[in-house]
Write an enzyme that holds these catalytic residues in place. Structure first.
Site, mmCIF file in Angstrom:
data_model
loop_
_atom_site.group_PDB
_atom_site.id
_atom_site.type_symbol
_atom_site.label_atom_id
_atom_site.label_comp_id
_atom_site.label_asym_id
_atom_site.label_seq_id
_atom_site.Cartn_x
_atom_site.Cartn_y
_atom_site.Cartn_z
ATOM 1 N N THR A 123 0.871 -1.179 0.000
ATOM 2 C CA THR A 123 0.000 0.000 0.000
ATOM 3 C C THR A 123 0.906 1.226 0.000
ATOM 4 O O THR A 123 2.119 1.116 0.200
ATOM 5 C CB THR A 123 -0.891 0.055 1.263
ATOM 6 O OG1 THR A 123 -0.045 0.171 2.408
ATOM 7 C CG2 THR A 123 -1.750 -1.194 1.400
ATOM 8 N N LEU A 157 3.173 -1.303 4.759
ATOM 9 C CA LEU A 157 2.432 -0.099 5.156
ATOM 10 C C LEU A 157 3.442 1.037 5.222
ATOM 11 O O LEU A 157 4.530 0.875 5.809
ATOM 12 C CB LEU A 157 1.760 -0.306 6.524
ATOM 13 C CG LEU A 157 0.781 -1.500 6.648
ATOM 14 C CD1 LEU A 157 0.241 -1.611 8.082
ATOM 15 C CD2 LEU A 157 -0.390 -1.353 5.673
ATOM 16 N N VAL A 183 7.565 -2.282 7.061
ATOM 17 C CA VAL A 183 7.486 -0.822 7.081
ATOM 18 C C VAL A 183 8.099 -0.275 5.787
ATOM 19 O O VAL A 183 9.227 -0.611 5.423
ATOM 20 C CB VAL A 183 8.206 -0.246 8.324
ATOM 21 C CG1 VAL A 183 8.184 1.278 8.298
ATOM 22 C CG2 VAL A 183 7.567 -0.782 9.596
ATOM 23 N N LYS A 184 7.292 0.551 5.106
ATOM 24 C CA LYS A 184 7.751 1.102 3.831
ATOM 25 C C LYS A 184 8.265 2.527 4.069
ATOM 26 O O LYS A 184 7.544 3.367 4.630
ATOM 27 C CB LYS A 184 6.550 1.132 2.879
ATOM 28 C CG LYS A 184 6.882 0.994 1.420
ATOM 29 C CD LYS A 184 5.572 0.817 0.652
ATOM 30 C CE LYS A 184 5.754 0.802 -0.825
ATOM 31 N NZ LYS A 184 4.458 0.840 -1.514
ATOM 32 N N VAL A 185 9.506 2.757 3.678
ATOM 33 C CA VAL A 185 10.093 4.092 3.859
ATOM 34 C C VAL A 185 10.588 4.592 2.502
ATOM 35 O O VAL A 185 10.950 3.797 1.637
ATOM 36 C CB VAL A 185 11.283 4.073 4.868
ATOM 37 C CG1 VAL A 185 10.846 3.544 6.222
ATOM 38 C CG2 VAL A 185 12.471 3.278 4.344
#
Ligand code: G3P
Length: 221
Positions: free
Chosen positions: A27, A56, A82-84
């Site tokens: 997402t 996310l 965790v998307k950074v």
């Protein structure tokens, strides 16, 4: 090759998950915004439906904000990645979260060097955006070839997650290269399911069956 769905739409997620097609979900803030409502509800639900990795994304752009958000996102489930973003602070956050055992997906990758640096920072996934490169007249798939070649030379353990996919041929090409994951908009996955000869073939089978049945209505499979 793993297939992720690139959406926050619960109906699509359930539909393709019920077919056994989904290894995970990605997402981003734009996809959350497209669905509207409170993203917390969507995040809670998606992490429940999907057993595999669910990316996310943080919305902070500074290191401490990303760490704080990353840890909060991780509370939705042990399958949360965790998307950074691919920025200096993003890589610093990637290193910290990864060393604590929290998997990270570094997004907005547009060059082989960015992928190399994200892998060095400990990313579980790098997300090169191929469609957006095609949009500006560059060969997006060539980026996947280059990253794949680089990753094959070393032992980073980072997976190539091909993102910004626009059509089924992108998927075929990514699979031929040997990319680890493709993340697909539901419309692309839907197109991959169909072929006109399958539709015509099925229609003909059913017509012929009806012919057989018209001579003997009691016939059953
Ligand atoms: O996950 C994000 C990525 O797939 C974006 O795709 O179509 O907005 O370039 P697109």
């Amino acid at each position: 090759m793993k297939i992720f769905l690139d959406t926050a739409n619960l109906e699509s997620i359930r539909k393709y998950n019920d077919m056994g097609l989904l290894d995970g979900i990605t997402t981003n803030p734009s996809l959350m915004s497209k669905e509207g409502g409170n993203p917390k509800d969507a995040m809670e639900e998606i992490t429940k439906i999907i057993k595999g990795d669910v990316s996310l994304e943080v919305v902070s752009t500074d290191y401490s904000g990303m760490i704080e958000e990353g840890k909060r996102l991780r509370e939705y489930g042990t399958n949360v990645v965790v998307k950074v973003p691919m920025t200096p602070d993003g890589l610093k956050a990637c290193k910290s979260l990864s060393s604590e055992g929290i998997p990270v997906n570094v997004t907005l990758i547009f060059s082989p060097n960015q992928a190399l640096l994200a892998a060095k920072s400990g990313a579980k996934y790098v997300s090169p955006f191929i469609g957006r490169l095609d949009d500006v007249g560059q060969d997006g798939m060539n980026l996947i070839r280059e990253i794949n070649e680089i990753f094959e030379n070393y032992d980073f353990g980072t997976e190539i997650l091909v993102a910004s996919i626009r059509h089924p041929l992108h998927v075929v090409d990514a699979a031929k290269i040997g990319a680890d994951v493709v993340t697909l908009p539901p419309a692309v996955l839907e197109k991959m399911l169909h072929h006109p000869l399958t539709t015509i073939g099925l229609e003909n089978f059913l017509k012929d069956w009806d012919k057989l049945k018209s001579g003997n209505p009691d016939i059953k499979i």
